[in-house]
Scaffold this motif. Structure first.
Motif, mmCIF file in Angstrom:
data_model
loop_
_atom_site.group_PDB
_atom_site.id
_atom_site.type_symbol
_atom_site.label_atom_id
_atom_site.label_comp_id
_atom_site.label_asym_id
_atom_site.label_seq_id
_atom_site.Cartn_x
_atom_site.Cartn_y
_atom_site.Cartn_z
ATOM 1 N N THR A 138 -42.460 -11.745 32.714
ATOM 2 C CA THR A 138 -41.766 -11.523 31.525
ATOM 3 C C THR A 138 -41.904 -11.237 30.126
ATOM 4 O OG1 THR A 138 -40.008 -12.941 33.122
ATOM 5 C CG2 THR A 138 -39.285 -12.897 30.562
ATOM 6 N N ILE A 139 -42.782 -12.772 29.582
ATOM 7 C CA ILE A 139 -43.446 -12.500 28.266
ATOM 8 C C ILE A 139 -44.006 -11.000 28.533
ATOM 9 C CG2 ILE A 139 -44.904 -13.295 26.979
ATOM 10 C CD1 ILE A 139 -44.218 -16.151 28.269
ATOM 11 N N SER A 140 -44.481 -10.714 29.275
ATOM 12 C CA SER A 140 -45.415 -8.771 28.961
ATOM 13 C C SER A 140 -44.643 -8.186 28.515
ATOM 14 C CB SER A 140 -46.678 -9.745 29.940
ATOM 15 O OG SER A 140 -45.884 -9.202 31.605
ATOM 16 N N ARG A 141 -43.731 -8.282 29.488
ATOM 17 C CA ARG A 141 -42.844 -7.144 29.368
ATOM 18 C C ARG A 141 -41.401 -7.281 28.138
ATOM 19 N NH1 ARG A 141 -41.150 -8.331 34.852
ATOM 20 N NH2 ARG A 141 -39.746 -9.164 33.948
ATOM 21 N N GLU A 142 -41.477 -8.489 27.238
ATOM 22 C CA GLU A 142 -40.888 -8.305 26.045
ATOM 23 C C GLU A 142 -41.806 -8.083 25.444
ATOM 24 O OE1 GLU A 142 -37.124 -9.086 25.814
ATOM 25 O OE2 GLU A 142 -37.346 -8.043 27.841
ATOM 26 N N ASN A 152 -43.630 -1.815 13.082
ATOM 27 C CA ASN A 152 -43.630 -1.502 12.332
ATOM 28 C C ASN A 152 -45.777 -2.539 12.048
ATOM 29 O OD1 ASN A 152 -41.117 -0.655 10.813
ATOM 30 N ND2 ASN A 152 -41.272 -2.040 10.779
ATOM 31 N N GLY A 153 -46.017 -1.985 13.296
ATOM 32 C CA GLY A 153 -48.124 -2.645 13.378
ATOM 33 C C GLY A 153 -47.643 -4.472 13.240
ATOM 34 N N GLN A 154 -46.791 -4.817 13.717
ATOM 35 C CA GLN A 154 -45.972 -7.056 14.121
ATOM 36 C C GLN A 154 -46.083 -6.404 16.452
ATOM 37 O OE1 GLN A 154 -47.025 -9.034 12.632
ATOM 38 N NE2 GLN A 154 -47.524 -7.520 10.596
ATOM 39 N N TRP A 155 -46.315 -7.418 16.064
ATOM 40 C CA TRP A 155 -45.742 -7.346 17.875
ATOM 41 C C TRP A 155 -45.336 -8.557 17.980
ATOM 42 C CZ3 TRP A 155 -47.906 -5.543 21.800
ATOM 43 C CH2 TRP A 155 -48.640 -4.344 22.419
ATOM 44 N N MET A 156 -43.788 -8.152 18.298
ATOM 45 C CA MET A 156 -42.863 -9.426 18.392
ATOM 46 C C MET A 156 -42.609 -9.205 19.716
ATOM 47 S SD MET A 156 -42.200 -8.960 15.388
ATOM 48 C CE MET A 156 -40.575 -9.474 15.059
ATOM 49 N N LEU A 157 -41.154 -10.555 19.763
ATOM 50 C CA LEU A 157 -41.755 -11.276 21.636
ATOM 51 C C LEU A 157 -39.752 -10.304 21.251
ATOM 52 C CD1 LEU A 157 -42.223 -12.080 24.109
ATOM 53 C CD2 LEU A 157 -42.002 -14.546 23.335
ATOM 54 N N GLY A 158 -39.095 -10.218 21.857
ATOM 55 C CA GLY A 158 -38.037 -9.711 22.413
ATOM 56 C C GLY A 158 -37.071 -11.441 22.845
ATOM 57 N N GLU A 159 -35.620 -11.357 22.997
ATOM 58 C CA GLU A 159 -34.802 -12.420 23.254
ATOM 59 C C GLU A 159 -35.447 -13.153 24.436
ATOM 60 O OE1 GLU A 159 -33.380 -14.479 20.634
ATOM 61 O OE2 GLU A 159 -33.967 -13.518 19.504
ATOM 62 N N LYS A 160 -34.865 -11.581 25.277
ATOM 63 C CA LYS A 160 -34.807 -12.637 26.893
ATOM 64 C C LYS A 160 -36.495 -13.484 26.717
ATOM 65 C CE LYS A 160 -34.721 -11.118 31.258
ATOM 66 N NZ LYS A 160 -34.846 -9.589 32.390
ATOM 67 N N GLY A 161 -37.967 -12.944 26.740
ATOM 68 C CA GLY A 161 -38.790 -13.901 26.505
ATOM 69 C C GLY A 161 -38.792 -14.893 25.548
ATOM 70 N N ILE A 162 -38.697 -14.941 24.293
ATOM 71 C CA ILE A 162 -38.260 -16.263 23.946
ATOM 72 C C ILE A 162 -37.875 -17.709 24.537
ATOM 73 C CG2 ILE A 162 -37.653 -17.390 21.891
ATOM 74 C CD1 ILE A 162 -38.053 -14.900 20.324
ATOM 75 N N GLN A 163 -36.387 -16.627 25.157
ATOM 76 C CA GLN A 163 -35.598 -18.246 26.232
ATOM 77 C C GLN A 163 -36.567 -18.311 26.976
ATOM 78 O OE1 GLN A 163 -32.156 -15.990 27.173
ATOM 79 N NE2 GLN A 163 -31.122 -17.916 28.280
ATOM 80 N N GLU A 164 -37.302 -17.752 27.897
ATOM 81 C CA GLU A 164 -38.497 -17.823 28.901
ATOM 82 C C GLU A 164 -39.470 -18.928 28.678
ATOM 83 O OE1 GLU A 164 -39.415 -17.536 33.114
ATOM 84 O OE2 GLU A 164 -37.328 -16.313 32.014
ATOM 85 N N LEU A 165 -39.721 -18.194 27.703
ATOM 86 C CA LEU A 165 -40.811 -19.676 27.223
ATOM 87 C C LEU A 165 -40.219 -20.516 26.968
ATOM 88 C CD1 LEU A 165 -42.734 -17.372 24.671
ATOM 89 C CD2 LEU A 165 -43.825 -18.905 26.414
ATOM 90 N N GLU A 166 -38.921 -20.994 25.809
ATOM 91 C CA GLU A 166 -38.440 -22.189 26.083
ATOM 92 C C GLU A 166 -37.910 -22.573 27.434
ATOM 93 O OE1 GLU A 166 -38.117 -23.409 23.220
ATOM 94 O OE2 GLU A 166 -38.515 -21.829 21.626
ATOM 95 N N ASN A 167 -37.630 -22.979 28.368
ATOM 96 C CA ASN A 167 -37.529 -23.047 29.285
ATOM 97 C C ASN A 167 -38.888 -23.538 30.101
ATOM 98 O OD1 ASN A 167 -34.787 -22.996 28.844
ATOM 99 N ND2 ASN A 167 -34.638 -20.833 29.905
#
Length: 471
Positions: free
Chosen positions: A53-57, A62-77
């Motif tokens: 899930t994280i790899s997909r999110e 702008n040259g910065q790597w970001m993580l989507g909301e779904k990925g952040i929620q997956e990490l939190e859980n």
């Protein structure tokens, strides 16, 4: 039977319980191992799903790597402690809760090391997210990282390991089965010893405890009953022997007077020939009564081991000749028939000796020869053969008369049949008391002749002497 069934049931239930416990332990261990593997697999699958899930999110903006909301929620859980993404140069271009003391750049060697081991005491897992290498840290209080390479031969040995496990289980089961069997044997051994003692009429007192308590109680009770019966029988037999001995003693005196007076009267010149024959008959029958009373007294003593044997080396040939001479002097000269006694003594028996009570042996031979004489009043030819066979001195008495009836042979051990076989019984008792025996020889006419045997071997002599000393 209920006591025996209770013993077998207890043994079977105990053995079955042990087997069931062992099998149940194996089943529990197997399921525990399986559950552990399933839990590990579940957790691994959970982290795999989280990393996917994280790899997909992950995305670049702008040259910065970001993580989507779904990925952040997956990490939190998840149960992950931290996470970072490394580019191809080993630079941490994205991070989540990465501790401040962690480096943000890693060489290929460092990446290779912590991918298989630890990073700053954190067990790690890695995931290829195409353009990034995801590195996640696990809680060191709950996870341990251990990487190992197993040879294929170890995997191939798994069936052998299973066989060893089965063999160990079988050995444990057999151990407990034999242990129970040994305990069962120890519990039953006193019972077997008690039964053997009962068969020898010895007193028995077993411990009344454990699973054999009921049987031990019954054996002890049976022993008490048998001992009481034995005491009563001994008293009765003693009274019987004493009574027979007393009667024999009381009869002997009047019989001696009768024989003495009739013998004097028979020699009186005032009697006619017919009266002399009557006196001779009275005298002969009185002697017969005296002989029967003496036989009765002797057979009673032999039956209850009350007659001591005066053992010595005797010549069976000499005993036979002396007995034959007594028969001629006391019986044949008074018989009207033409009875003759012929002896056939083998040469080796002239030098053979038997270890016996000579008077009793003569008594047995006299009874057997006297039967042929008395039961053939018309006269007969009596043949007595003496020979050695199988270490025994054998006396074979045959006659040309009627022989011994079959009814007499069939009722030798009968206590109720009214057949006059006292002489035969006494002869058999005398033979058995010396370690020999008496046997009947069937004729073609259906009647029987008789034979009697006494041991002559040295071993039989020592064994007989030992038995006499025990008595």
């Amino acid at each position: 039977m209920r006591s025996l069934f209770r013993i077998i049931r207890r043994y079977s239930l105990t053995a079955g319980a042990i087997i069931c416990v062992i099998l149940l332990s194996n089943v529990i261990a197997f399921f525990a191992w399986g559950y552990q593997k399933m839990e590990i697999s579940r957790r691994q699958d959970f982290r795999r799903s989280t990393l996917e899930t994280i790899s997909r999110e992950l995305f670049q903006e702008n040259g910065q790597w970001m993580l989507g909301e779904k990925g952040i929620q997956e990490l939190e859980n998840s149960d992950l402690q931290w996470c970072m993404g490394l580019d191809k140069n080993g630079q941490a271009v994205w991070e989540w809760r990465l501790p401040e003391n962690f480096a943000r750049s890693y060489s290929n060697t460092e990446i290779a090391k912590f991918s298989r081991w630890y990073l700053n005491d954190y067990p790690v897992a890695i995931w290829d997210a195409e353009n990034l290498l995801l590195v996640v840290g696990l809680d060191p209080d709950f996870f341990v990282r251990y990487s190992e390479v197993f040879p294929l031969s170890d995997i191939d040995m798994i069936p052998q390991y299973l066989k060893v496990i089965l063999a160990v289980n079988a050995a444990v089961i057999l151990f407990f089965v034999f242990l129970l069997g040994y305990r069962f044997y120890k519990a039953l051994k006193p019972l077997g010893t008690g039964v053997e003692k009962l068969s020898r009429q010895e007193p028995v007192r077993l411990k009344e405890k454990g699973m054999t308590r009921d049987l031990a109680l019954q054996i002890n009770h049976t022993s008490e009953i048998l001992q009481e019966q034995k005491q009563r029988l001994n008293k009765r037999d003693q009274a019987r022997t004493e009574w027979i001995s007393g009667v024999s003693h009381d009869i002997r005196t009047p019989l001696a007077l009768i024989v003495g007076y009739t013998d004097r009267l028979a020699k009186s010149p005032n009697l006619t020939e017919e009266e002399k024959k009557i006196m001779d008959t009275i005298c002969r029958q009185s002697r017969l009564i005296s002989q029967l009373v003496s036989d009765l007294n002797l057979t009673s003593k032999l039956a209850y081991d009350a007659q001591p044997l005066h053992l010595s080396e005797c010549s069976p040939a000499l005993l036979l000749r002396e007995c034959t001479a007594d028969i001629y002097n006391e019986e044949l000269e008074q018989e009207n028939g033409q009875t003759e006694v012929e002896l056939d003594i083998s040469p080796e028996m002239e030098k053979t000796a038997v270890f016996a009570d000579g008077n009793l042996v003569k008594r047995a031979l006299r009874n057997l020869i006297g039967n042929s004489v008395r039961h053939n009043p018309q006269g007969c030819q009596v043949m007595i053969r003496l020979y050695e066979k199988d270490g025994m001195a054998c006396f074979c008495i045959t006659d040309s008369g009627t022989g011994i009836p079959q009814t007499v042979v069939e009722n030798m051990d009968s206590q109720t049949e009214k057949i006059h076989i006292m002489g035969l019984r006494l002869a058999r008792q005398i033979a058995r008391a010396h370690g020999g025996n008496m046997e009947f020889l069937r004729r073609e006419t259906g009647t029987y002749d008789v034979g009697i045997r006494f041991p002559v071997e040295q071993e039989e002599k020592e064994q007989l002497q030992h038995c006499i000393w025990e008595k």
